[in-house]
Structures are given as C-alpha cells and as structure tokens.
Design an enzyme around this catalytic site. Sequence first.
Site, PDB file in Angstrom:
ATOM      1  N   ARG A 111      10.760 -17.519  44.462  1.00  0.00           N
ATOM      2  CA  ARG A 111      11.906 -16.679  44.139  1.00  0.00           C
ATOM      3  C   ARG A 111      12.870 -17.454  43.249  1.00  0.00           C
ATOM      4  O   ARG A 111      12.754 -18.666  43.099  1.00  0.00           O
ATOM      5  CB  ARG A 111      12.618 -16.197  45.407  1.00  0.00           C
ATOM      6  CG  ARG A 111      13.340 -17.292  46.193  1.00  0.00           C
ATOM      7  CD  ARG A 111      14.029 -16.713  47.423  1.00  0.00           C
ATOM      8  NE  ARG A 111      15.043 -17.608  47.957  1.00  0.00           N
ATOM      9  CZ  ARG A 111      15.791 -17.348  49.030  1.00  0.00           C
ATOM     10  NH1 ARG A 111      15.626 -16.208  49.679  1.00  0.00           N
ATOM     11  NH2 ARG A 111      16.707 -18.192  49.458  1.00  0.00           N
ATOM     12  N   ASN A 149      21.607 -12.662  45.022  1.00  0.00           N
ATOM     13  CA  ASN A 149      21.498 -13.231  46.366  1.00  0.00           C
ATOM     14  C   ASN A 149      21.583 -14.749  46.274  1.00  0.00           C
ATOM     15  O   ASN A 149      20.812 -15.373  45.537  1.00  0.00           O
ATOM     16  CB  ASN A 149      20.162 -12.847  47.011  1.00  0.00           C
ATOM     17  CG  ASN A 149      20.053 -13.345  48.441  1.00  0.00           C
ATOM     18  OD1 ASN A 149      20.708 -12.818  49.341  1.00  0.00           O
ATOM     19  ND2 ASN A 149      19.238 -14.360  48.662  1.00  0.00           N
ATOM     20  N   GLU A 150      22.535 -15.330  46.981  1.00  0.00           N
ATOM     21  CA  GLU A 150      22.648 -16.781  47.098  1.00  0.00           C
ATOM     22  C   GLU A 150      22.500 -17.481  45.737  1.00  0.00           C
ATOM     23  O   GLU A 150      21.619 -18.313  45.514  1.00  0.00           O
ATOM     24  CB  GLU A 150      21.614 -17.327  48.082  1.00  0.00           C
ATOM     25  CG  GLU A 150      21.848 -16.849  49.504  1.00  0.00           C
ATOM     26  CD  GLU A 150      20.873 -17.443  50.507  1.00  0.00           C
ATOM     27  OE1 GLU A 150      21.185 -17.475  51.696  1.00  0.00           O
ATOM     28  OE2 GLU A 150      19.777 -17.881  50.090  1.00  0.00           O
ATOM     29  N   GLU A 306      24.686 -13.462  56.419  1.00  0.00           N
ATOM     30  CA  GLU A 306      23.418 -13.912  56.985  1.00  0.00           C
ATOM     31  C   GLU A 306      23.638 -15.042  57.976  1.00  0.00           C
ATOM     32  O   GLU A 306      24.451 -15.944  57.751  1.00  0.00           O
ATOM     33  CB  GLU A 306      22.467 -14.429  55.896  1.00  0.00           C
ATOM     34  CG  GLU A 306      21.877 -13.390  54.976  1.00  0.00           C
ATOM     35  CD  GLU A 306      20.881 -14.009  54.010  1.00  0.00           C
ATOM     36  OE1 GLU A 306      20.318 -15.086  54.340  1.00  0.00           O
ATOM     37  OE2 GLU A 306      20.666 -13.439  52.929  1.00  0.00           O
ATOM     38  N   TRP A 314      12.560 -23.463  57.344  1.00  0.00           N
ATOM     39  CA  TRP A 314      12.560 -24.325  56.171  1.00  0.00           C
ATOM     40  C   TRP A 314      13.005 -25.757  56.456  1.00  0.00           C
ATOM     41  O   TRP A 314      13.107 -26.570  55.537  1.00  0.00           O
ATOM     42  CB  TRP A 314      13.429 -23.719  55.072  1.00  0.00           C
ATOM     43  CG  TRP A 314      14.679 -23.025  55.535  1.00  0.00           C
ATOM     44  CD1 TRP A 314      14.840 -21.686  55.748  1.00  0.00           C
ATOM     45  CD2 TRP A 314      15.951 -23.624  55.833  1.00  0.00           C
ATOM     46  NE1 TRP A 314      16.128 -21.411  56.167  1.00  0.00           N
ATOM     47  CE2 TRP A 314      16.834 -22.583  56.221  1.00  0.00           C
ATOM     48  CE3 TRP A 314      16.427 -24.929  55.815  1.00  0.00           C
ATOM     49  CZ2 TRP A 314      18.160 -22.810  56.591  1.00  0.00           C
ATOM     50  CZ3 TRP A 314      17.748 -25.167  56.175  1.00  0.00           C
ATOM     51  CH2 TRP A 314      18.594 -24.108  56.553  1.00  0.00           C
ATOM     52  N   PHE A 356       7.896 -17.117  59.511  1.00  0.00           N
ATOM     53  CA  PHE A 356       8.291 -17.801  60.733  1.00  0.00           C
ATOM     54  C   PHE A 356       9.804 -18.022  60.821  1.00  0.00           C
ATOM     55  O   PHE A 356      10.268 -18.802  61.655  1.00  0.00           O
ATOM     56  CB  PHE A 356       7.529 -19.126  60.851  1.00  0.00           C
ATOM     57  CG  PHE A 356       6.051 -18.913  61.053  1.00  0.00           C
ATOM     58  CD1 PHE A 356       5.552 -18.495  62.276  1.00  0.00           C
ATOM     59  CD2 PHE A 356       5.175 -19.080  59.997  1.00  0.00           C
ATOM     60  CE1 PHE A 356       4.198 -18.266  62.454  1.00  0.00           C
ATOM     61  CE2 PHE A 356       3.815 -18.865  60.158  1.00  0.00           C
ATOM     62  CZ  PHE A 356       3.319 -18.449  61.397  1.00  0.00           C
ATOM     63  N   HIS A 357      10.536 -17.327  59.972  1.00  0.00           N
ATOM     64  CA  HIS A 357      11.996 -17.287  60.093  1.00  0.00           C
ATOM     65  C   HIS A 357      12.336 -16.189  61.104  1.00  0.00           C
ATOM     66  O   HIS A 357      11.864 -15.068  61.000  1.00  0.00           O
ATOM     67  CB  HIS A 357      12.615 -16.975  58.729  1.00  0.00           C
ATOM     68  CG  HIS A 357      14.099 -17.142  58.665  1.00  0.00           C
ATOM     69  ND1 HIS A 357      14.982 -16.396  59.425  1.00  0.00           N
ATOM     70  CD2 HIS A 357      14.863 -17.980  57.916  1.00  0.00           C
ATOM     71  CE1 HIS A 357      16.210 -16.754  59.138  1.00  0.00           C
ATOM     72  NE2 HIS A 357      16.175 -17.719  58.230  1.00  0.00           N
TER      73      HIS A 357
END
Length: 679
Positions: A111, A149-150, A306, A314, A356-357
Amino acid sequence: MRDVFSSTPWYGGDYNPEQWPEQVWDDDVRLMNRAGVNLATVGVFSWSRLEPREGEYDFAWLDHVLDTLHAGEIRVDLATATASPPPWFSRTYPESLPVTADGTRLHPGSRQAYCPSSVAYRTAAARLVRALAERYGRHPALVLWHVNNEYGCHVARCWCDASADAFRQWLRDRYQDIDTLNEAWGTAFWSQRYDSFDEILPPRATPAAPNPTQHLDFDRFSSDELLACYLAEKRILREITPDIPVTTNFMGTFRGADYWKWAPHLDVISDDLYPDPADPDAARTAALARDLMRSLGRGRPWLLMEQSAGAVNWRPSNAPKAPGQMRALSYQAMARGADGILFFQWRQSRKGAEAFHSAMLPHSGTDTRIFREIEELGRELRGLGRVVGTTSTARAALVFDWDSWWAVEQRALPVQSNYLALVAPWHAALTEAGVLVDLVHGDEDLTGYSLVVAPSLFVATDAQIDALDTAARSGATVVVTAQSAILDETLAVRLGGYLGGLQQTLGVWIEEFAPLGGAWQRPGAIPVRDETTRPRTVALTGPVFPDGATGIEWSEVVRPHDAEVRARFTGGPLDGLPALTRRATGPGAAWYLATRLGADDLAVLAGALIEEAGLVTSPVHRGEAHGWVETVRRGDLTFVINHGTAPVDLDLPGVDLLTGHPAGGLRLDPQGVAVVAAA
C-alpha cells in the site's frame, strides 16, 4: 458546516465489506447494532474496487453498503480511497512510484506506493474524489469525509526526480533567490555554493553527512507535499459538499509530518494510536499522544479513528491487550478529549497482510473475550452523552516542535539524540502527578499557563524565545532544558554562549557541551522511565534533590550571571559547576536544567516545579497503587483509570456514571475505570 459529533460518543471502526461476500453484510450490520456501533469508516482501501480500470467506476456495491448501514442507523465516515492506488495505476504510470534516498524504486504490491509529488497520482486521486463526492455527497448516512489514510506512514519522503523538481520549486517560494538560500544553508562550507536552484537535489545518499539545513528543509518540504495532497482533495470535497466536515487520520507523535501546520486544515482532529500492550509505559506514551491531539485542535473534541481491540500484527512479537486494557485505553482517550472511539477494524480479515491484526469481531466470532469487551464498552458509551462537546482546561504547557525533532536527530551533532526520549519523560512526570498538559508550538501566547516546560528546544525561533520570556515575566514558572536554543530556524548556531535571548531570561550562558555517552537509541521508542542501555552518569546535589540525583546522556558547562544555583554536578570534570539554576523574573521564574534526568529524579524536580506554579493536586485514591492511577478532569467529570497492578479505593465525592455507585470507597481493579460526576 455540520457538527460531526452526535448526542452520544461515536463508536465503531473501519469497515471493509469489499473483503467479504455480500451475504455477510446484513450480518455485519446486525452485529454492529448489537455492539452499539453507530459510525463506520468505509472505503479506505477500495480504490481498485471503485475504479477497476482507469476512468471506469463501479459504485453499485458501495451504494448497497451505504444504504444497508443507513437502514441500520449507522452513520458513515466515507474515505476517499486514495491511500493505495490500484495495480493498473502503477503499471500505467510507473514514474509515480516512490524512490528511496539511495535510488531504489519501491514497487506496488502493498500500500501507499505513490510519490506525493507525482502529477499522475494527484490527477487520478482528484478524479476519484470528485466522482465520490458527486455520488455520495447527499447520502443520508454521510457525516464525515476521510481523506486518504495515515499520510506518510510508509512513504513520508520520496527522493525521485518529480520530488526533486517539487523541492526546487518549494525552495524558490521560500527563499526567492539563490543567494538567500546559500546564506541560509551555509553553503560556503564544503564547497556547496549553488549558482541556481536547478543545481539542487534532495538530500539523497551522500558520502558524508549532508548539509544540515538542506536536510531540514527537505523534511519541511516533505511534510508540506503530503499536506498539499490532502488539501487538493479537501478543496474538491468542500466545493461539492460544503456542509460535510473533512478529516484525515494522524498517527500520534509521528515524526514524518509537522502536525502543527496540518491541524488548522482539519475540521476535526483524528488520530490512529496503537500502544504496545507489552510496554509498561504504554498508557504514559498514549497520554502524550492524546494530549497532542487535543492541543492540535486548540482544545476542541477529537476523534480516535483507529486503535486495536487486541493484538496488532506488525511488531516482532504481538502481545494481546490484557483483559480490560482496551477499555482503559479507550477511556483515556475520552478523558483527554476524544468524542469518538473507533477501531481498525470491524471484522477481522481472513486474508491479506493484516489477517492477524485484531478486530472488533475476531476470527473466532462473538463468543470471545474481545467481542464481549466490545459490547460492554458500546453499552457504556451510549450512557455518556453528557461527555460529548465538553472540554478541559490545562494550566501546564509542554513545547513540542517538529523542527527541533528533525534537527536534533541529524548526524554530526555532539550526541545522537532521540527527541521523544527528551520530551516524553517530562509529560509523564507531570501527568503522573495529576497535572493536565497542553502541548504547544511555543510561539503562541503562553501567559495563560502557570507552568511552561521547553525540553530540548534545539531549534528555537526568536518568536519562541520571546514567548517563553514573556510567560516567565508574566508570572509563569518556565523551565528550559539542555540542548535548547542552540540553533535558529536556519540551523545557524546562536553564538556567544548559545540560548540567544534566553540568556537574559534564564540568567545563564553555556560555555561548553559535555555529552556523557550511552544515549538511548532504540528506534521508534518513546522511553519515559527505565533505560535499557545505561549511559555514563554524573551526580547532582542541591536543595531540590535532598537525596541527590543522577544526570544521564548530557551535561554542560553552565555560567550563571544572574541566576541562583539550585543543584551542582559532583565529581568528574564538571565538579561544582551548576546543573540546575533558577532566576526570578518578577512574579515568575525561569529555570534551566543542564542535563537529562531519569524518571525518579525528574519526578522530584517536577514536584518542586508544580508546587511553585501552584498546581499541587490532591490524591483521589487511598492505598498503594503499584503503578499509575490516571486522573483527568474533563468538563464537570473526573476520569480515573487504574493502570497499576493492584486495586485502589477511590477517595472522591460524587457518583460513578459507569456503575451508578457512589465514588467514595469505590474499588478499581487493575485496568479499572470510573467516570465520576460531582455530587
């Protein structure tokens, strides 16, 4: 413009239905209603679904999603989806891909694979934003626009040729002529004089340390380029939907962008924050980020966009949040100004890089601890409408400055420093004492504060120096620490004892630096208590430290000319020289600390400063806490959060809104929370 906040706190998170078949969507809304969700962030990473081929849009699925959410009385924070260009874009415009300082071009497949200066990227992003605004600007579910985003999370800097062109234009606008730039950059050193702006490059990989001011200007430029991307999208949204607020999500104490410059352009400040559950200082460092968000909005309520419901994916090892920890950290955000508590994400992904978040709805479904905690928090927030819109008043301020951050971490300095390691301990010491702290840039009017701390303001403008001096002369207790006002905004050394005009304010000048070595260098850490690498130390003694104290990392040869010595170095080459000074400034005082202190010694000094400033607070609990019991006043409510390892009994009048019980004598277990309304 429409107010983004409702009569009850927002609750929800990122919703990515494009990852799931349509038959799951109705079940999502049913479970959202069960959990108390009233706001969903939609479309953050959906560009490839919205525009599968250049100029061809598919909105049917998003129509269905927004209509379904609206039918379930769930409002929408609609993202512009520009954070992750689709594969066709990178293939068609390969020049848009970002380049690192050593010339490596990054490729698509994750991304944020775009250069912020790319004309192709900005053109495609603008076209998508306009299409979204025209289609959904009047949708009844829409309450907020979520741009990108971010920004800068993965590509905060790009060194490609397009970035070089944009950097040169930024420099032309800033300096107007090449001689002014040469003077500002000190290019007489190492034969770096430029004859025209066309000769200038970004500070790419070089044989030795790059020009410091060029490096700082590239940091400034890079933050401004990201901001320009945001503003380009915001202009389109404001044109088409003038009544819908616009935001983008910050990332706490993020080095890559100067949020002081960004904040005025956000209709509501939003933040993404992921404290490490395994870090004993997680709540302390989170409190710093929360106070920064409140301060960026000049006290206005903000939105926790968030956080994680449990573990992230991560870190090298991803610890889950302990039972109650998610709830405690959520209430910390609310105590420090948030009117919305959101998560990444609603439903945990089955595939992809973040499978897996953790999420509000875990892989294992609703019969799980995480979902039960999500339901419990949702029920509680529905009863806390009286919090929405309330504000807090801080009487202490902490100077937080991105120029100093960028500059103090450059190469070729007396010591390699970690800016957050210099600032965060001061915030922790004050907040653990029960003092609410505003973060400030340092050049605004500071006279409303009783205590102002400027830790390691390495790059100090004349306006910041004047503001600190005015605050001290107006009655505030002002504290300046080592490594402050060494440089001006062009990184020119302030000659004649450093400190500039602060020499008169503080009554001291600096003859020489004496770094002690062993500086904290753990990348990305925000240490506030225990150093994992013990540096050489120097002892201090004086009235402020009746049991003595220890200086770490840094010391200086301080020459007082109009200041009282409150502590001296003992032993070593600085034996007997001042380590802590105080100068009376009429009704106020100006202190100077010529070293860095560990957490326990800093708590002693902070206690003395708090008392002098008249900010002494009363304890709200009885018994040994075995850790930090966080206490924050917001409006007419007092939030109490037990971050310790043992229960505490409250000693506070009023009623706990979460239980309906009297607060006096109420027991808070570890991770326990009370929201107390005065009786």
